[in-house]
Design an enzyme around this catalytic site. Structure first.
Site, PDB file in Angstrom:
ATOM      1  CB  SER A 149      -0.896   0.018   1.242  1.00 33.01           C
ATOM      2  OG  SER A 149      -1.534   1.270   1.402  1.00 33.01           O
ATOM      3  CE1 TYR A 164      -3.982  -2.109   4.969  1.00 36.11           C
ATOM      4  CE2 TYR A 164      -3.180   0.107   4.519  1.00 36.11           C
ATOM      5  CZ  TYR A 164      -3.720  -1.088   4.079  1.00 36.11           C
ATOM      6  OH  TYR A 164      -3.983  -1.262   2.732  1.00 36.11           O
TER       7      TYR A 164
END
Length: 258
Positions: A149, A164
Site C-alpha cells: 500500500s 496497517y
C-alpha cells in the site's frame, strides 16, 4: 480447458467490489483458470459463479483464513486436488490480496488489534506463499504478486494507520527478499502499492468529506478503480513482465511520488 495452461490463485477474492474479485475476473478474461479463495466461503462461491458465467473459464472456490496455517493448508490441498483431477491446470500465479485495515490512532490500539492486522496482511501473505510456492518451483515457472500500500511508503495518509502501515511495509521487505531467493527458479516476486481505491474496505468508517479530501490530493483527480489495480497485478503475471523482480509498482494517480 485445453487452451488454458495455468491457474491463478487469488486470495481475498470474494468481496463484490473488491480488488481480489476484479483481479480474478481479469485473470479469467485473459485466459487463466482461477482459484478464488476468501474467508467468506459463500462470497467466494458467488464470485466463482459470476466469473465462470462471464468468461467460461474454469473457476474453483474455497474458504481460507489466510492467518491460520491449517486453513491455508486445507485450501492448498483443495486446489491441488482440482489440479490432480484435471479440473484445473497447474498453478502458475499467486496474487496475495487478502487484507484488512484499521484507522485507529496508535495510542488507542490494542495488542489484539495489532496482532490481527499483522496476521492477516503480513503473516497471511507468508503462509499462502509458503503453501503454494512448491507447486511453482516444481513447474519451473511462476508469478507471485503481493499487495502492499502507499500507506507503507508514506506512513499512512489514506486511511489505515500504524498497524496497517507496518504490516504493508513488511510486505515490501518480504517481496524483495523472496525475489532474491527465487529468481533462479524461474519465479518472479513483485508487489503493488495502491493508493486510494474505490472499494468497500473503508465503508464503515469513511464519510463524504473524507472521500473528498482523499480525492483532492490525487493529481489525476479520481481514486483508482479495482480494475486499475487488477490490470497491473495480472500484467505482472505475464511473460512480458518476466524481467521485473523484487519491484513495487505504485498505483496512486500521482498522489505520492518518490
Amino acid at each position: 480447458m485445453s487452451s488454458i495452461q495455468r491457474t491463478a490463485v487469488v486470495t481475498g477474492a470474494g468481496a463484490p467490489r473488491g480488488i481480489g474479485k476484479a483481479t480474478a475476473l481479469r485473470y479469467a478474461r485473459q485466459g487463466w483458470a482461477v482459484a478464488v479463495l476468501d474467508l467468506d466461503e459463500q462470497a467466494a462461491k458467488q464470485a466463482a459463479e459470476d466469473i465462470a458465467s462471464q468468461t467460461g473459464a474454469p473457476v474453483f472456490a474455497h474458504r481460507v483464513d489466510v492467518a491460520d496455517e491449517e486453513s491455508v493448508r486445507l485450501a492448498h490441498e483443495a486446489v491441488a486436488a482440482e489440479v490432480a483431477a484435471g479440473r484445473l491446470p497447474v498453478v502458475g500465479a499467486l496474487a496475495n490480496i487478502a487484507g484488512i485495515t484499521s484507522p485507529v490512532p496508535f495510542l488507542e490500539t490494542t495488542l489484539e488489534l495489532w496482532n490481527k492486522v499483522m496476521a492477516v496482511n503480513a503473516t497471511g501473505t507468508y503462509l499462502v506463499t509458503k503453501a503454494f510456492l512448491p507447486d511453482l518451483i516444481e513447474s519451473g515457472w511462476g508469478r507471485i504478486v503481493n499487495m502492499s500500500s502507499v500507506s507503507a511508503q508514506q506512513g499512512g495518509g489514506v486511511f489505515g494507520k500504524t498497524p496497517y502501515c507496518a504490516a504493508k511495509a513488511a510486505i515490501l521487505g518480504f517481496t524483495k527478499s523472496l525475489a532474491k531467493e527465487l529468481g533462479a527458479a524461474g519465479i518472479t516476486v513483485n508487489a503493488v502499492a495502491p493508493g486510494a481505491v474505490e472499494t468497500d474496505i473503508r465503508a464503515e468508517a469513511t464519510s463524504p468529506e473524507l472521500e473528498e479530501a482523499i480525492t483532492s490530493g490525487i493529481p489525476i483527480g479520481r481514486q483508482a478503480t479495482t480494475e486499475d489495480v487488477a490490470a497491473v497485478i495480472t500484467w505482472l503475471s505475464t511473460e512480458d513482465a518476466g524481467y521485473l523482480q523484487g519491484t513495487t509498482i505504485d498505483i496512486n494517480g500521482g498522489a505520492f511520488l518518490h
